[in-house]
Design a protein around this motif. Structure first.
Motif, PDB file in Angstrom:
ATOM      1  N   HIS A  81       0.797  -1.224   0.000  1.00 34.71           N
ATOM      2  CA  HIS A  81       0.000   0.000   0.000  1.00 34.71           C
ATOM      3  C   HIS A  81       0.838   1.287   0.000  1.00 34.71           C
ATOM      4  O   HIS A  81       0.645   2.169  -0.834  1.00 34.71           O
ATOM      5  CB  HIS A  81      -0.912  -0.077   1.240  1.00 34.71           C
ATOM      6  N   ASP A 103      -8.290   5.266  -0.116  1.00 33.79           N
ATOM      7  CA  ASP A 103      -8.363   3.847  -0.479  1.00 33.79           C
ATOM      8  C   ASP A 103      -9.492   3.659  -1.470  1.00 33.79           C
ATOM      9  O   ASP A 103     -10.423   4.452  -1.513  1.00 33.79           O
ATOM     10  CB  ASP A 103      -8.654   2.974   0.749  1.00 33.79           C
ATOM     11  N   ARG A 208     -16.226  -1.694   4.386  1.00 35.40           N
ATOM     12  CA  ARG A 208     -15.768  -1.966   3.029  1.00 35.40           C
ATOM     13  C   ARG A 208     -16.966  -2.301   2.157  1.00 35.40           C
ATOM     14  O   ARG A 208     -17.841  -3.058   2.574  1.00 35.40           O
ATOM     15  CB  ARG A 208     -14.853  -3.193   3.075  1.00 35.40           C
ATOM     16  N   GLU A 212     -12.210  -8.050   0.935  1.00 34.72           N
ATOM     17  CA  GLU A 212     -11.757  -8.147   2.327  1.00 34.72           C
ATOM     18  C   GLU A 212     -10.587  -7.230   2.601  1.00 34.72           C
ATOM     19  O   GLU A 212      -9.846  -6.875   1.700  1.00 34.72           O
ATOM     20  CB  GLU A 212     -11.330  -9.579   2.614  1.00 34.72           C
TER      21      GLU A 212
HETATM   22  N1  UDP Z   1      -3.494  -1.953  -1.140  1.00 33.38           N
HETATM   23  C1  UDP Z   1      -2.438  -1.880  -2.050  1.00 33.38           C
HETATM   24  N2  UDP Z   1      -1.435  -2.816  -1.978  1.00 33.38           N
HETATM   25  C2  UDP Z   1      -1.425  -3.830  -1.034  1.00 33.38           C
HETATM   26  C3  UDP Z   1      -2.510  -3.858  -0.097  1.00 33.38           C
HETATM   27  C4  UDP Z   1      -3.511  -2.910  -0.189  1.00 33.38           C
HETATM   28  O1  UDP Z   1      -2.390  -0.998  -2.903  1.00 33.38           O
HETATM   29  O2  UDP Z   1      -0.504  -4.640  -1.034  1.00 33.38           O
HETATM   30  C5  UDP Z   1      -4.569  -0.941  -1.231  1.00 33.38           C
HETATM   31  C6  UDP Z   1      -5.975  -1.493  -1.248  1.00 33.38           C
HETATM   32  O3  UDP Z   1      -6.404  -1.779  -2.563  1.00 33.38           O
HETATM   33  C7  UDP Z   1      -6.791  -0.365  -0.641  1.00 33.38           C
HETATM   34  C8  UDP Z   1      -5.820   0.256   0.330  1.00 33.38           C
HETATM   35  O4  UDP Z   1      -4.513  -0.168  -0.054  1.00 33.38           O
HETATM   36  O5  UDP Z   1      -7.162   0.614  -1.587  1.00 33.38           O
HETATM   37  C9  UDP Z   1      -6.085  -0.119   1.778  1.00 33.38           C
HETATM   38  O6  UDP Z   1      -6.203  -1.514   1.937  1.00 33.38           O
HETATM   39  P1  UDP Z   1      -7.363  -2.191   2.782  1.00 33.38           P
HETATM   40  O7  UDP Z   1      -8.678  -1.539   2.482  1.00 33.38           O
HETATM   41  O8  UDP Z   1      -7.287  -3.646   2.530  1.00 33.38           O
HETATM   42  O9  UDP Z   1      -6.911  -1.858   4.274  1.00 33.38           O
HETATM   43  P2  UDP Z   1      -7.846  -1.407   5.532  1.00 33.38           P
HETATM   44  O10 UDP Z   1      -8.750  -0.321   5.046  1.00 33.38           O
HETATM   45  O11 UDP Z   1      -8.577  -2.614   5.954  1.00 33.38           O
HETATM   46  O12 UDP Z   1      -6.853  -0.921   6.551  1.00 33.38           O
END
Ligand code: UDP
Ligand code: MG
Length: 320
Positions: A81, A103, A208, A212
């Motif tokens: 990310h 995101d 979300r 996942e």
């Molecule tokens: N993401 C990415 N590379 C990765 C993991 C996640 O670009 O290796 C992106 C994902 O598509 C999303 C954002 O980072 O847009 C945040 O991820 P996620 O929603 O899974 O995390 P959370 O919101 O649960 O912390």
């Protein structure tokens, strides 16, 4: 006054379920802000494909073809990310006046963008999106995430409480940020170090839309540890203080045992010996581990490998 060009930068990793839904939300938001006379018609939505294994990149290419306001770049492989976001921001900084990173899963309320842009127009260079509550997160996610921010601030890292990577950053700040060359990226802790006028806007975080979370506990812990070790050397200090404390206690213990020995009160003492040995070896192992972690960081930094490699773009690298 010249209207600012806004780039919304969105890292995407295996997001084929959400992208078709959320991409429309982003382009609608651009139209709305443009209609309100706040941003320039040259504003764009920039998707970064972080080496997805599903149809994400095809969807992005398709979006870019059908809508001139969408553009995409694809990394040569999955870089995580933080690196994906960095690549988008670095690409965007030459072409726009402001970026908003978000995101692609629709969890962050995109209506907060209106307020972010207003704050920029009022003179702020960085606007942090802060979650006002975590009602929709599970109890586990909420407690671990809040514990994470508390631990970070205890360790001396300057982070904005409950702010993730939803923020507005001006291209001026990004151009300065380009000089931060570390491989250990923890954007939310590094952006405050650049300085300039900043503020926060508050929003509710949703669930979300589909798919996942890519941040299970293991990755969250890794991020927390990276954050702490890349921003602070407090863990080393804590170890040193603890070492001094343990040494003092041991010193008193040694005097005590010598006195006891002279007085002829020597006991078998097996239990106490074993517990001291266990205790100290535990502490030593933890300490070596933490120090090793920093050495590992130095190792990664000295190699200075590229943080990302761009494989493909849907646009020309010369500015539009
Ligand atoms: N993401 C990415 N590379 C990765 C993991 C996640 O670009 O290796 C992106 C994902 O598509 C999303 C954002 O980072 O847009 C945040 O991820 P996620 O929603 O899974 O995390 P959370 O919101 O649960 O912390
Ligand atoms: Mg998410």
């Amino acid at each position: 006054m010249k209207l600012p060009v806004l780039y919304i930068v969105i890292p995407c990793y295996n997001e084929q379920e959400v992208l078709p839904v959320t991409s429309k939300m982003f382009t609608d938001k651009l139209s709305e802000l443009e209609g309100a006379g706040k941003i320039s018609p040259l504003s764009r939505v920039m998707f970064v494909n972080d080496g997805s294994k599903d149809k994400t990149w095809d969807i992005i290419k398709d979006l870019a073809e059908k809508d001139s306001r969408c553009m995409g770049l694809s990394l040569s492989r999955n870089r995580g990310h933080q690196n994906a976001l960095l690549s988008g921001l670095m690409e965007a900084k030459e072409r726009c006046d402001i970026t908003i990173s978000i995101d692609c899963d629709g969890q962050d309320d995109i209506n907060a963008m209106n307020e972010m842009v207003d704050e920029y127009l009022n003179g702020c260079e960085v606007v942090y999106g802060v979650r006002s509550s975590r009602k929709t997160d599970t109890f586990f996610k909420r407690t671990t995430a809040e514990g994470f921010y508390k631990l970070m601030s205890f360790m001396g890292c300057e982070v904005v409480f409950n702010h993730a990577d939803y923020r507005l950053v001006s291209s001026r700040v990004l151009k300065e940020f380009a000089n931060f060359r570390e491989v250990n990226l923890f954007l939310r802790g590094l952006i405050p170090l650049v300085g300039f006028k900043s503020t926060s806007v508050y929003y509710e975080r949703h669930e979300r839309l589909a798919g996942e979370s890519h941040y299970p506990l293991k990755k969250m812990l890794a991020l927390a540890f990276d954050g702490i070790t890349s921003l602070s050397i407090k863990p080393i200090r804590i170890i040193s203080s603890f070492g001094v404390f343990v040494s003092l206690v041991s010193f008193i213990g040694v005097i005590w045992s010598v006195v006891q020995a002279f007085m002829g009160n020597t006991v078998a003492g097996w239990a106490s010996t074993v517990s001291i040995v266990c205790f100290l070896s535990g502490i030593q192992l933890i300490s070596t581990g933490v120090i090793g972690e920093y050495i590992g960081k130095i190792y990664m930094e000295t190699k200075a490998r590229p943080r990302y490699i761009i494989g493909e773009r849907t646009y020309d690298t010369e500015a539009d």
